[in-house]
Design an enzyme around this catalytic site. Sequence first.
Site, PDB file in Angstrom:
ATOM      1  N   ARG A 200       0.776  -2.360  12.792  1.00 30.71           N
ATOM      2  CA  ARG A 200       0.772  -1.472  11.639  1.00 30.71           C
ATOM      3  C   ARG A 200       1.512  -0.192  11.944  1.00 30.71           C
ATOM      4  O   ARG A 200       1.446   0.311  13.064  1.00 30.71           O
ATOM      5  CB  ARG A 200      -0.665  -1.031  11.346  1.00 30.71           C
TER       6      ARG A 200
ATOM      7  N   GLU B 124      -1.948  -6.340  -2.133  1.00 29.80           N
ATOM      8  CA  GLU B 124      -3.133  -6.517  -2.961  1.00 29.80           C
ATOM      9  C   GLU B 124      -3.096  -5.387  -3.989  1.00 29.80           C
ATOM     10  O   GLU B 124      -2.989  -4.220  -3.598  1.00 29.80           O
ATOM     11  CB  GLU B 124      -4.377  -6.391  -2.064  1.00 29.80           C
TER      12      GLU B 124
ATOM     13  N   LYS C  61      -5.440   2.268   1.994  1.00 26.45           N
ATOM     14  CA  LYS C  61      -5.653   2.504   0.556  1.00 26.45           C
ATOM     15  C   LYS C  61      -7.080   2.935   0.270  1.00 26.45           C
ATOM     16  O   LYS C  61      -7.321   3.747  -0.612  1.00 26.45           O
ATOM     17  CB  LYS C  61      -5.334   1.218  -0.216  1.00 26.45           C
TER      18      LYS C  61
END
Length: 557
Positions: free
Chosen positions: A262, A38, A272
Amino acid sequence: MEPLKKEEEKALNFLEEIIENDLRTGKHTSILTRFPPEPNGYLHLGHASSIWLNFGLAQKYGGKTNLRFDDTNPVTEDTEYVESIKEDIKWLGYSWANEFYASDYFDKIYEFAMQLIRQGDAYVDDLTPDEIAAMKGTPIEPGSNSPFRDRSVEENLELFAQMKAGKFEEGAKILRAKIDMASPNMLLRDPILYRIKFAHHHRTGDAWCIYPMYDFAHGQSDAIENITHSICTLEFIPHRAIYDWCIAKLNIYPSHQYEFARLNVSYTVMSKRKLLQLVNENHVSGWDDPRMPTIAGMRRRGYTPRAIREFCERAGIAKRDKLNEISLLEFCVREELNKTSFRRMVVFNPVKVVITNFVEEEVLLESENNPEEEHSGVRTIPFSKELYIEHEDFMENPPKKFFRMAIGQSVRLKSAYIVTCNGVIKDEAGNILEIHCTYIPESKSGHDTSGLKVQGTLHWVSIKHAIGVELREYDRLFKSENPALEEGDFKEYINSDSLNIIMNAFAEPALKEATESQRFQFLRKGYFCKDKDSTLDHLVFNRTVSLKESFTKEVKK
Ligand code: ATP
Ligand code: MG
């Protein structure tokens, strides 16, 4: 640490097993993966792991990887991030087959929505977000149907077209899938497919005021591109049911979603949103601050693509969350830089040495750039009467086994001569002004006929040839091993001593020619690279990593 095993000796990870099986059984003749960032921030080490995995699997099995910007949320996205993401992937050493944008599929995804409506599988709902949440039920109680659930196909088509035409306020209406309000998987209780948002999109501008949700964009984009293996992180496991439901209802390419854990790394944060806070609140100098776990920060700090890939490989992929040690990354980068970096001498905390029997103007010495690499060449090092050595390398009253410089003791100056220390000159306050030594001309490195043996070798620079440099040493950005899991705000755990600037250091003149892409080992000190803040007459070097692992958990106190 163990050397990495050769390709054929390594056990397959679970995704490699799945892919090998798919290829063997003919389910797929080739594989196509995607990396779907993204564009709402810079890439970090966790993304590097996903990149290594998606591109690495495709490479290993002769397939391809698409880069797809998952830009369905107009509010947080920016073209600056698109550019940085592309730069970082290339720098890591990967190339994509196609550059795609989920926003390019908005027309197609809108068509998919109409198809669901026509099939009676989606409806426009007028409930407010609060009402929807209240009627959702709990994991042990079923939810209840919206009063708008049984609208006719015609009415839904009409209302959805009006949503698209901007006839309603944000939040006034949404499009929901008609699945099952009693499903044990809460996500299947009529998930939202489209919402109204009057926002400017970085690519489609103001063309749209309705945007698909993740669950109605990601799988659809995968299917449009014929992605064979769509790899994401564990939190998407419950979403897989929607992913599969949409594929079945729309009868589109059957991409399949697989999940892995993750990558988490100690003493840093890896989201982020959190990294953006560090930037916006000036805890760091920017996304590329060398203490940041971003690719841009690590690049600036001197980490290499190969070391990062090696780290991802060694950390591997897991099906359960764990915390990886940042020291593993440091090990990987040391291992590489030891083999590849040019050796240079830099004195961090100088004290002056006078070679009292040196009568020439200067002697030009030669030293290998890198003893680990045969063809790395040599550089010239000037030697003269006045030198700097490290203050810590001299002691007036040394303990036993101090093999560095002390009165009456001899040491070798690296790539130069053996010198013997004869005395010191001090000021009234007792500070050392000069250390006096004599040198042995026959002991020149490489041509030593002196027959003398000494224990210590020191780095040094010639004062009149040296260049003043600024050094930046970095420590962990956080005091806590896992700041995201601590109580309270993660920023309370920032290590206030994570940056140490040394202004008064002196480097051998060869470093004038340093470029930002070169990597250096400053002898006995650590691995360094030139920072972009350098100017012609003020060079700045970042410490990538110390020579040896020295960090203890002391920082925690
Ligand atoms: P963040 O929480 O940092 O914003 P994200 O998952 O929202 O992360 P995206 O840009 O949506 O970031 O992710 C792009 C791809 O990178 C996704 O496939 C995602 O699963 C993967 N990814 C992101 N963070 C990690 C991580 N820590 N470890 C492994 N893969 C990750
Ligand atoms: Mg995200």
